[in-house]
Design a protein around this motif. Structure first.
Motif, PDB file in Angstrom:
ATOM      1  N   VAL A   1       0.335   2.156  -9.558  1.00  0.00           N
ATOM      2  CA  VAL A   1      -0.715   2.667 -10.448  1.00  0.00           C
ATOM      3  C   VAL A   1      -0.078   3.275 -11.694  1.00  0.00           C
TER       4      VAL A   1
ATOM      5  N   LYS B   1       1.573   2.231  -3.572  1.00  0.00           N
ATOM      6  CA  LYS B   1       0.372   2.255  -4.417  1.00  0.00           C
ATOM      7  C   LYS B   1       0.542   3.190  -5.615  1.00  0.00           C
ATOM      8  N   ARG B   2       1.009   4.405  -5.387  1.00  0.00           N
ATOM      9  CA  ARG B   2       1.124   5.375  -6.485  1.00  0.00           C
ATOM     10  C   ARG B   2       2.089   4.896  -7.575  1.00  0.00           C
TER      11      ARG B   2
ATOM     12  N   LEU C   1      -6.012   2.660   2.470  1.00  0.00           N
ATOM     13  CA  LEU C   1      -5.742   2.878   1.040  1.00  0.00           C
ATOM     14  C   LEU C   1      -6.308   4.177   0.550  1.00  0.00           C
TER      15      LEU C   1
ATOM     16  N   ILE D   1       0.841  -1.198   0.000  1.00  0.00           N
ATOM     17  CA  ILE D   1       0.000   0.000   0.000  1.00  0.00           C
ATOM     18  C   ILE D   1       0.877   1.250   0.000  1.00  0.00           C
TER      19      ILE D   1
ATOM     20  N   LEU E   1      -3.903  -6.759  -6.553  1.00  0.00           N
ATOM     21  CA  LEU E   1      -5.023  -6.280  -5.743  1.00  0.00           C
ATOM     22  C   LEU E   1      -5.348  -7.240  -4.608  1.00  0.00           C
TER      23      LEU E   1
ATOM     24  N   MET F   1      -2.743  -6.700  -1.965  1.00  0.00           N
ATOM     25  CA  MET F   1      -2.863  -5.413  -1.281  1.00  0.00           C
ATOM     26  C   MET F   1      -4.092  -5.368  -0.377  1.00  0.00           C
TER      27      MET F   1
END
Length: 162
Positions: free
Chosen positions: A67, A63-64, A162, A60, A117, A120
């Motif tokens: 993505v 995360k950025r 998140l 987490i 996913l 996470m």
């Protein structure tokens, strides 16, 4: 019929029957709460941290960048599909071989997203709560879960990270 398919069908039927008729594998002892407090009470348990929770917390934090990486991979995948389509339109006939690589990478991309996913978003992610006055991580649980503690509903806050 393959044994794994047969096993999956049997398990699915067993789950449907258990939920339909109210069977449960969890213990039946419940925490007693007075009738006046019952509507305003939630049950929390201590969140047992495991390797999966630690892995999810670490992912987490990234995360950025993940993505950004997935969007980059999606753009590359779109260009591969368009290139294969262009090659077929240029030759004015359908050639299946031009779509082998984009299709294989599309499957790899899809399953990569699903696995990331799932890693996470562990089950504790959806049940995590913050309780006023408690420093340990808590999760929502049922009244018959071992170690369940009743707390006032107004002291429980969302614990999503998140």
């Amino acid at each position: 019929m393959k044994p794994t398919l047969l096993y999956a069908i049997i398990m699915l039927v067993a789950i449907v029957l258990m939920t339909t008729f109210g069977f449960s594998l969890s213990p039946d002892t419940t925490v007693a709460v007075s009738a006046s407090d019952a509507p305003n009470t939630l049950y929390v348990c201590s969140a047992v941290s495991s390797v999966w929770d630690d892995l999810a917390n670490g992912m987490i934090q990234l995360k950025r960048p993940m993505v950004i990486g997935f969007i980059f991979a999606l753009m590359i995948l779109i260009f591969l599909w368009l290139w294969a389509l262009y090659q077929n339109l240029l030759k004015d006939k359908f050639m299946r071989d031009a779509f082998k690589t984009p299709w294989g990478l599309t499957k790899l991309y899809f399953w990569g997203i699903v696995i990331i996913l799932m890693l996470m978003l562990t089950p504790n992610y959806f049940r995590s709560v913050r309780v006023d006055g408690m420093n340990k991580p808590q999760v929502l649980c049922e009244s018959n879960t071992p170690g369940a503690r009743p707390v006032p509903a107004e002291s429980v806050h969302s614990g999503r990270r998140l």
